[in-house]
Design an enzyme around this catalytic site. Structure first.
Site, PDB file in Angstrom:
ATOM      1  N   ASP A 167      21.994  16.635 -14.579  1.00 22.52           N
ATOM      2  CA  ASP A 167      22.377  16.861 -13.185  1.00 22.52           C
ATOM      3  C   ASP A 167      21.968  15.680 -12.300  1.00 22.52           C
ATOM      4  O   ASP A 167      21.253  15.854 -11.318  1.00 22.52           O
ATOM      5  CB  ASP A 167      21.703  18.162 -12.724  1.00 22.52           C
ATOM      6  N   GLU A 428      14.632  20.316 -20.629  1.00 21.28           N
ATOM      7  CA  GLU A 428      15.565  21.433 -20.757  1.00 21.28           C
ATOM      8  C   GLU A 428      16.532  21.321 -21.924  1.00 21.28           C
ATOM      9  O   GLU A 428      17.735  21.572 -21.761  1.00 21.28           O
ATOM     10  CB  GLU A 428      16.330  21.638 -19.449  1.00 21.28           C
ATOM     11  N   TYR A 483      13.960  29.053 -11.748  1.00 21.26           N
ATOM     12  CA  TYR A 483      14.708  29.164 -10.490  1.00 21.26           C
ATOM     13  C   TYR A 483      14.936  30.619 -10.087  1.00 21.26           C
ATOM     14  O   TYR A 483      16.007  30.963  -9.603  1.00 21.26           O
ATOM     15  CB  TYR A 483      16.016  28.384 -10.612  1.00 21.26           C
ATOM     16  N   GLU A 518       9.456  22.629 -12.467  1.00 17.37           N
ATOM     17  CA  GLU A 518      10.533  22.707 -11.474  1.00 17.37           C
ATOM     18  C   GLU A 518      10.588  24.110 -10.891  1.00 17.37           C
ATOM     19  O   GLU A 518      10.562  25.094 -11.632  1.00 17.37           O
ATOM     20  CB  GLU A 518      11.915  22.392 -12.079  1.00 17.37           C
TER      21      GLU A 518
HETATM   22  C1  GCB Z   1      17.115  21.775 -13.709  1.00 20.59           C
HETATM   23  C2  GCB Z   1      17.170  20.366 -14.176  1.00 20.59           C
HETATM   24  C3  GCB Z   1      17.375  19.409 -13.035  1.00 20.59           C
HETATM   25  C4  GCB Z   1      18.408  19.957 -12.074  1.00 20.59           C
HETATM   26  C5  GCB Z   1      17.905  21.277 -11.516  1.00 20.59           C
HETATM   27  C6  GCB Z   1      18.904  21.919 -10.567  1.00 20.59           C
HETATM   28  O1  GCB Z   1      16.615  22.658 -14.333  1.00 20.59           O
HETATM   29  O2  GCB Z   1      16.055  20.001 -14.934  1.00 20.59           O
HETATM   30  O3  GCB Z   1      17.771  18.162 -13.557  1.00 20.59           O
HETATM   31  O4  GCB Z   1      18.697  19.057 -11.045  1.00 20.59           O
HETATM   32  O5  GCB Z   1      17.691  22.166 -12.554  1.00 20.59           O
HETATM   33  O6  GCB Z   1      18.799  21.692  -9.368  1.00 20.59           O
HETATM   34  O7  GCB Z   1      19.794  22.606 -11.041  1.00 20.59           O
END
Ligand code: GCB
Length: 606
Positions: A167, A428, A483, A518
């Site tokens: 991403d 990931e 997330y 994250e």
């Molecule tokens: C993740 C990735 C990261 C993305 C992020 C997102 O898990 O490691 O590279 O930018 O999510 O914002 O979706």
């Protein structure tokens, strides 16, 4: 891989270097004709000018440049300094993304695979002091299943198209400095230091490898930050002992200087004799220890709690080009907010970044470019990408060999940085299958063999939750990207909190330290909402608060890295509005409301 380099060029009493940054001639090669037409053999056709260091993509106001797929050519001339006669002359690239072949005049001198580690060639036989040479580099941004990171070029009715699953935008070009350097023919070509602490005493175990040094002695001199000698030794390896040591510690980037000398004769056997110094190489040394004990992460035997970010090398206009202004500014913002650490997501950063972290006592999780090895994910979208991740035709044994080399090159480059406390060998990847287990088991061995002194881990994705992941068994530290409240339980922070706490308590039973590498929410600066609406500044604050309540209830959580430090460019996608907006700062480094909230949590004095 030919030409992989370890020691960065430097100025010393026996070494000299010349930076080749600035404007280079630049040609796209859309028809892939440059190699057959031998473009290196003369001036590049149809050349424009290009800044180095910079990604070329956004510099020209031209979609053909931004979206170019394949090779581009860079060229310039440089005069070898007239004082370099009789020296060994080296051409050194700090990186070329993602691979390059380099010529000096008509001679091919090296090629290198992998976009974020250095490579160099001894070009002594091709140059004369005082004369000009022509340096040509053919740089290729193509990603395949046998590259790190992976990608695939698909044939479409509109022509070939590059796909990849990470991403961030596939910026390419010469992102870091290029050097011409001179060393003596007899020279040190690698130094490794491992430091230890025993009460008030520090130890520095050093090993030097040398070239052409038959009959020469090795002398090691350690000086404190004021330049006073504190220890010395002789021999290619040894232990130096420092009484009353000033430790390198988070927030206190104290550095000693280790000078490795090659000396013509060891004047007297006590190591400090007056033999002529044939080569001198300086290595900065931070004396500290790192250890995982149970669920604790210890630096200098004291529990360390990571606060900070996953970052990117991402700057308006210059993309992944290194810039000293942004370097200093980003660290100033990290200090302002109370970040004591960051992860080099998702590739090795410029060595200038690590040097700066060393000097300022900022802790680093150092990551390879192995991102996007997961066909269940693409640009933030969950769901099959139409390929199987691990298979003979996709991520396979050849990929693993390239990945192993990427790990070795990362460790070779960064092993002496005190700031680096964990190796992250992937971000990931698919990790819940047998294929994943087979792929990764040997890669952990590669990392530990390259560096037995630091913990090794990888970053786990939500698709392989606790109980499903088959790769975390190999890791010393658990690194989790989650997330809850964004990609799942969107907008429902109460449901997110319950689900997240439940999963985290599961991971805590593994008895290893957990770093949440994250957690984040896309946020449009200036969008406000009285009720918790995703994309608003208030939601980002409430989302982070919820996460912090969860972390504070789980003892094994030893770190929190918000995704992301700043907004950054991505590939086109319906989930991305002018890039990924999970930054706590905008792409041009303005604070969102979350910046002030984090500062209140992280800075005890705020
Ligand atoms: C993740 C990735 C990261 C993305 C992020 C997102 O898990 O490691 O590279 O930018 O999510 O914002 O979706």
């Amino acid at each position: 891989t030919k030409g992989h380099a370890v020691l960065r060029p430097q100025d010393s009493s026996t070494r000299e270097r010349k930076r080749l940054d600035g404007l280079w001639a630049f040609s796209l090669d859309p028809e892939a004709e440059g190699r057959t037409a031998r473009w290196w053999a003369g001036r590049l056709p149809h050349a424009s000018e290009m800044a180095v260091p910079a990604s070329y993509n956004d510099i020209a106001a031209d979609a053909a440049v931004r979206d170019h797929l394949g090779e581009v050519w860079y060229q310039r001339t440089v005069r070898v300094p007239r004082g370099w006669a009789g020296q060994r002359v080296v051409l050194h690239f700090e990186s070329a993304t993602h691979r390059a072949t380099v010529w000096v005049d008509d001679t091919e001198v090296m090629s290198h695979e992998g976009g974020y580690t250095p490579f160099e060639a001894d070009i002594t036989g091709l140059v004369s002091a005082g004369e000009e040479i022509r340096v040509t580099a053919c740089v290729d941004n193509t990603l395949s299943f046998q590259t790190i990171p992976p990608g695939v070029v698909e044939d479409t009715p509109a022509g070939p198209r590059q796909r990849y699953w990470h991403d961030f935008f596939n910026y390419a070009g010469l992102h870091r400095s290029i050097w011409l350097s001179a060393t003596p023919h007899a020279h040190t070509d690698d130094v490794t230091v491992v430091t230890g602490l025993d009460g008030l005493t520090g130890t520095v175990d050093y090993t030097a490898t040398t070239v052409g040094a038959d009959g020469l002695g090795v002398r090691a001199v350690l000086r404190d930050a004021d330049g006073h000698e504190v220890a010395s030794g002789s021999g290619a390896s040894g232990r130096l002992t420092v009484a009353d040591v000033h430790r390198w510690a988070p927030g206190d980037g104290y550095l000693y200087d280790l000078e490795v000398q090659l000396v013509e004769h060891d004047g007297g056997g006590d190591g400090d004799g007056g033999g002529t110094v044939v080569d001198s190489y300086h290595q900065s040394v931070g004396i500290r220890t790192v250890e995982v004990r149970g669920t604790q992460f210890l630096i200098n035997s004291e529990p360390f709690h990571f606060t900070g970010f996953g970052k990117h090398e991402d700057i308006p206009v210059i993309g992944k080009g290194h810039d000293d202004g942004y370097l200093v500014h980003d660290f100033a913002l990290m200090e302002w907010i109370g970040a004591n650490s960051f992860r080099t997501s998702h590739y090795p950063y410029s060595e200038d970044v690590l040097d700066y972290a060393d000097r300022h006592g900022i802790v680093v999780i150092d990551e390879t470019a192995a991102v996007g090895l997961n066909m269940g994910l693409g640009g933030g979208i969950f769901g099959s990408q139409g390929y199987q991740t691990y298979s003979p035709d996709t991520v396979n044994d050849e990929t693993r060999a390239v990945h192993a080399q990427a790990i070795r090159e990362l460790v070779a480059r960064d092993k002496n940085h005190p700031c680096v406390v964990v190796w992250s060998i992937a971000n990931e990847p698919e990790s819940d299958t047998e294929g994943a287990e087979d792929y990764f088991r040997p890669l952990f061995d590669v990392a530990r063999e390259a560096d037995p002194t630091r913990p090794v881990g990888f970053v786990n994705v939500m698709l392989a939750p606790h109980g499903k992941c088959r790769v975390s068994q190999f890791a010393d530290v658990l690194m989790l990207n989650r997330y809850y409240g964004w990609y799942v339980n969107t907008g429902d922070l109460a449901a997110a909190e319950t689900a997240w706490l439940d999963e985290l308590q599961g991971w805590a039973t593994e008895g290893k330290p957990i770093i949440v590498t994250e957690y984040g929410a896309d946020t449009l600066p200036g969008l406000h909402s009285l009720t918790p609406q995703p994309w608003s500044e208030e939601y980002q604050v409430a989302y982070l608060d919820m996460n912090h309540r969860v972390f504070d209830r789980v003892d094994a959580v030893v770190g929190e890295h918000v995704w992301n430090f700043a907004d950054f460019a991505t590939t086109s996608g319906i989930m991305r509005v002018d890039g990924n907006k999970k930054g706590v700062f905008t792409r041009d480094r303005k604070p969102k409301a979350a910046a002030f909230a984090l500062r209140r949590r992280w800075r005890k004095d705020s």
